[in-house]
Design an enzyme around this catalytic site. Structure first.
Site, mmCIF file in Angstrom:
data_model
loop_
_atom_site.group_PDB
_atom_site.id
_atom_site.type_symbol
_atom_site.label_atom_id
_atom_site.label_comp_id
_atom_site.label_asym_id
_atom_site.label_seq_id
_atom_site.Cartn_x
_atom_site.Cartn_y
_atom_site.Cartn_z
ATOM 1 N N LYS A 14 1.229 -1.264 0.183
ATOM 2 C CA LYS A 14 0.144 -0.132 0.150
ATOM 3 C C LYS A 14 0.580 0.936 0.030
ATOM 4 C CE LYS A 14 -2.411 -1.077 3.770
ATOM 5 N NZ LYS A 14 -1.709 -1.924 4.039
ATOM 6 N N ARG A 87 -9.275 0.474 8.948
ATOM 7 C CA ARG A 87 -8.733 -1.029 9.596
ATOM 8 C C ARG A 87 -9.643 -2.492 10.056
ATOM 9 N NH1 ARG A 87 -3.290 -0.115 9.107
ATOM 10 N NH2 ARG A 87 -2.198 -1.265 9.895
ATOM 11 N N ARG A 124 11.897 -4.884 4.573
ATOM 12 C CA ARG A 124 11.573 -3.611 4.631
ATOM 13 C C ARG A 124 12.215 -3.155 5.441
ATOM 14 N NH1 ARG A 124 5.607 -1.620 5.334
ATOM 15 N NH2 ARG A 124 6.182 -3.120 7.192
ATOM 16 N N ARG A 157 11.635 -0.845 10.908
ATOM 17 C CA ARG A 157 10.555 -0.144 11.988
ATOM 18 C C ARG A 157 10.666 -0.691 13.011
ATOM 19 N NH1 ARG A 157 5.518 0.682 8.242
ATOM 20 N NH2 ARG A 157 4.502 -0.912 9.845
ATOM 21 N N ARG A 168 0.511 -8.904 13.357
ATOM 22 C CA ARG A 168 -0.785 -7.591 12.231
ATOM 23 C C ARG A 168 -1.251 -8.555 12.063
ATOM 24 N NH1 ARG A 168 5.073 -4.695 10.792
ATOM 25 N NH2 ARG A 168 4.049 -4.070 8.822
HETATM 26 P P1 AP5 Z 1 4.399 -1.587 1.652
HETATM 27 O O1 AP5 Z 1 4.737 -0.757 0.491
HETATM 28 O O2 AP5 Z 1 5.536 -1.055 2.925
HETATM 29 O O3 AP5 Z 1 3.777 -2.155 1.929
HETATM 30 P P2 AP5 Z 1 2.347 -1.255 2.931
HETATM 31 O O4 AP5 Z 1 1.126 -2.215 2.469
HETATM 32 O O5 AP5 Z 1 2.268 -0.344 3.049
HETATM 33 O O6 AP5 Z 1 2.465 -2.583 4.739
HETATM 34 P P3 AP5 Z 1 2.334 -1.914 5.818
HETATM 35 O O7 AP5 Z 1 3.656 -3.021 7.038
HETATM 36 O O8 AP5 Z 1 2.713 -0.092 6.029
HETATM 37 O O9 AP5 Z 1 1.356 -2.332 6.767
HETATM 38 P P4 AP5 Z 1 0.020 -2.235 7.938
HETATM 39 O O10 AP5 Z 1 -0.804 -1.987 7.814
HETATM 40 O O11 AP5 Z 1 0.924 -3.174 8.823
HETATM 41 O O12 AP5 Z 1 1.236 -0.601 8.706
HETATM 42 P P5 AP5 Z 1 0.595 0.529 8.915
HETATM 43 O O13 AP5 Z 1 1.835 1.628 8.599
HETATM 44 O O14 AP5 Z 1 -0.593 0.627 8.365
HETATM 45 O O15 AP5 Z 1 5.765 -2.917 0.974
HETATM 46 C C1 AP5 Z 1 6.113 -3.541 2.195
HETATM 47 C C2 AP5 Z 1 7.096 -4.584 1.304
HETATM 48 O O16 AP5 Z 1 7.512 -4.828 0.472
HETATM 49 C C3 AP5 Z 1 8.444 -3.391 1.523
HETATM 50 O O17 AP5 Z 1 9.901 -3.699 1.301
HETATM 51 C C4 AP5 Z 1 8.546 -2.786 -0.348
HETATM 52 O O18 AP5 Z 1 9.710 -2.108 -1.076
HETATM 53 C C5 AP5 Z 1 7.850 -4.207 -0.858
HETATM 54 N N1 AP5 Z 1 7.323 -4.923 -1.556
HETATM 55 C C6 AP5 Z 1 5.705 -3.743 -1.991
HETATM 56 N N2 AP5 Z 1 5.587 -3.756 -3.233
HETATM 57 C C7 AP5 Z 1 6.499 -4.727 -3.778
HETATM 58 C C8 AP5 Z 1 5.736 -5.455 -4.455
HETATM 59 N N3 AP5 Z 1 5.112 -5.321 -5.624
HETATM 60 N N4 AP5 Z 1 7.465 -6.913 -5.276
HETATM 61 C C9 AP5 Z 1 7.729 -7.259 -4.482
HETATM 62 N N5 AP5 Z 1 8.110 -5.987 -2.416
HETATM 63 C C10 AP5 Z 1 7.348 -5.391 -2.909
HETATM 64 O O19 AP5 Z 1 0.565 0.424 10.500
HETATM 65 C C11 AP5 Z 1 1.446 -0.342 11.799
HETATM 66 C C12 AP5 Z 1 0.635 0.095 12.939
HETATM 67 O O20 AP5 Z 1 -0.066 1.547 13.044
HETATM 68 C C13 AP5 Z 1 -0.113 -0.415 13.356
HETATM 69 O O21 AP5 Z 1 -0.817 -1.963 13.314
HETATM 70 C C14 AP5 Z 1 -1.989 -0.230 13.966
HETATM 71 O O22 AP5 Z 1 -0.706 -0.883 15.216
HETATM 72 C C15 AP5 Z 1 -1.526 0.881 14.259
HETATM 73 N N6 AP5 Z 1 -2.549 1.702 12.550
HETATM 74 C C16 AP5 Z 1 -1.965 1.983 11.685
HETATM 75 N N7 AP5 Z 1 -3.739 2.533 11.133
HETATM 76 C C17 AP5 Z 1 -3.420 1.938 12.179
HETATM 77 C C18 AP5 Z 1 -5.351 2.322 11.500
HETATM 78 N N8 AP5 Z 1 -6.582 2.634 10.836
HETATM 79 N N9 AP5 Z 1 -5.981 2.167 12.843
HETATM 80 C C19 AP5 Z 1 -5.814 1.663 14.050
HETATM 81 N N10 AP5 Z 1 -3.975 0.758 14.151
HETATM 82 C C20 AP5 Z 1 -3.686 2.141 13.115
HETATM 83 MG MG MG Z 2 2.804 1.186 5.544
#
Ligand code: AP5
Ligand code: MG
Length: 210
Positions: A14, A87, A124, A157, A168
């Site tokens: 994403k 979420r 990552r 991270r 997660r």
């Molecule tokens: P990346 O693009 O970083 O993936 P992502 O989908 O953004 O994954 P996240 O881990 O950021 O999602 P998340 O939902 O767990 O974390 P968030 O920050 O929202 O890609 C991942 C890796 O793959 C990278 O190395 C990239 O280079 C690689 N990649 C990408 N595309 C690729 C492809 N096509 N092929 C190969 N490799 C690829 O949330 C973190 C925490 O915050 C949560 O756990 C929670 O505690 C809190 N939080 C956030 N939002 C909320 C909410 N709305 N409500 C409650 N708590 C929340």
């Molecule tokens: Mg992300």
């Protein structure tokens, strides 16, 4: 003008695609994860309260995240990407009622086999300054620990380790179905194949958004 909601498992790509959409399609990017991590880095009251939750892979409470979203958005300012929000079904309904109102929106689901997630997340790295996202296996920074784009520090991270990824993923699996059902019911959900290369995923997004 459409607001775009990105749905998908941790590590499904994403954030990577949101960055491309900002540069290629002129979107504003709103990632609740990035906003929450910024609060932790600032050591604000909110940051101190939520840091253990984030580091364990649990969700932060809905009201806190919604408030953070509200103060960082101005829909009059153009098109937004909602990355990591909603979420759960409660957040999906609150987004419509309290943020989007009558604004037109589209939801994209990053569909992929969850077995490849762990490898992506453990490899990552992210830039502390500009947020650039790297994958050590396919797109490592040219110089170890230094961001190619801005020269900032490239770090891992705290929630990107094998144990927390498991939590997660469990949170994701237990919350995603009603969210998908909600957007399917509204007729605005499209799935894309997130197992393809970043370029191919980007092409799908361009096609879907026309
Ligand atoms: P990346 O693009 O970083 O993936 P992502 O989908 O953004 O994954 P996240 O881990 O950021 O999602 P998340 O939902 O767990 O974390 P968030 O920050 O929202 O890609 C991942 C890796 O793959 C990278 O190395 C990239 O280079 C690689 N990649 C990408 N595309 C690729 C492809 N096509 N092929 C190969 N490799 C690829 O949330 C973190 C925490 O915050 C949560 O756990 C929670 O505690 C809190 N939080 C956030 N939002 C909320 C909410 N709305 N409500 C409650 N708590 C929340
Ligand atoms: Mg992300």
């Amino acid at each position: 003008m459409k607001q775009v909601i990105l749905l998908g498992a941790p590590g499904s790509g994403k954030g990577t695609q949101a960055k491309l959409m900002v540069s290629e399609l002129n979107f504003n990017h709103l990632s609740t994860g990035d906003l929450l991590r910024a609060e932790v880095a600032k050591k604000s009251d909110l940051g101190n309260r939520i840091s253990d939750l984030i580091n364990s892979g649990a969700l932060v409470d809905d009201d806190t995240v919604l408030e953070l979203l509200r103060v960082n958005i101005d829909l009059a300012n153009g098109q937004y990407i909602f990355d990591g929000f909603p979420r759960n079904i409660e957040q999906a309904k609150a987004l419509d009622k309290e943020v989007l109102g009558s604004a037109e929106s589209k939801a994209l689901y990053f569909d992929l086999d969850l077995s490849i997630i762990k490898e992506r997340i453990i490899n990552r790295r992210s830039c502390r300054d500009c947020g650039n996202i790297y994958n050590l296996l396919i797109s490592a920074p040219g110089k170890d620990g230094v961001c190619d784009s801005c020269g900032g520090e490239v770090y891992q991270r705290r929630d990107d380790n094998a144990e927390v990824v498991e939590n997660r993923l469990n949170v994701f699996k237990s919350t995603i179905d009603p969210v998908l059902e909600y957007y399917r019911g509204k007729g605005i959900l499209t799935s894309l194949d997130a197992s393809l290369s970043p370029d191919d995923v980007s092409t799908q997004i361009h096609d879907i958004l026309g």
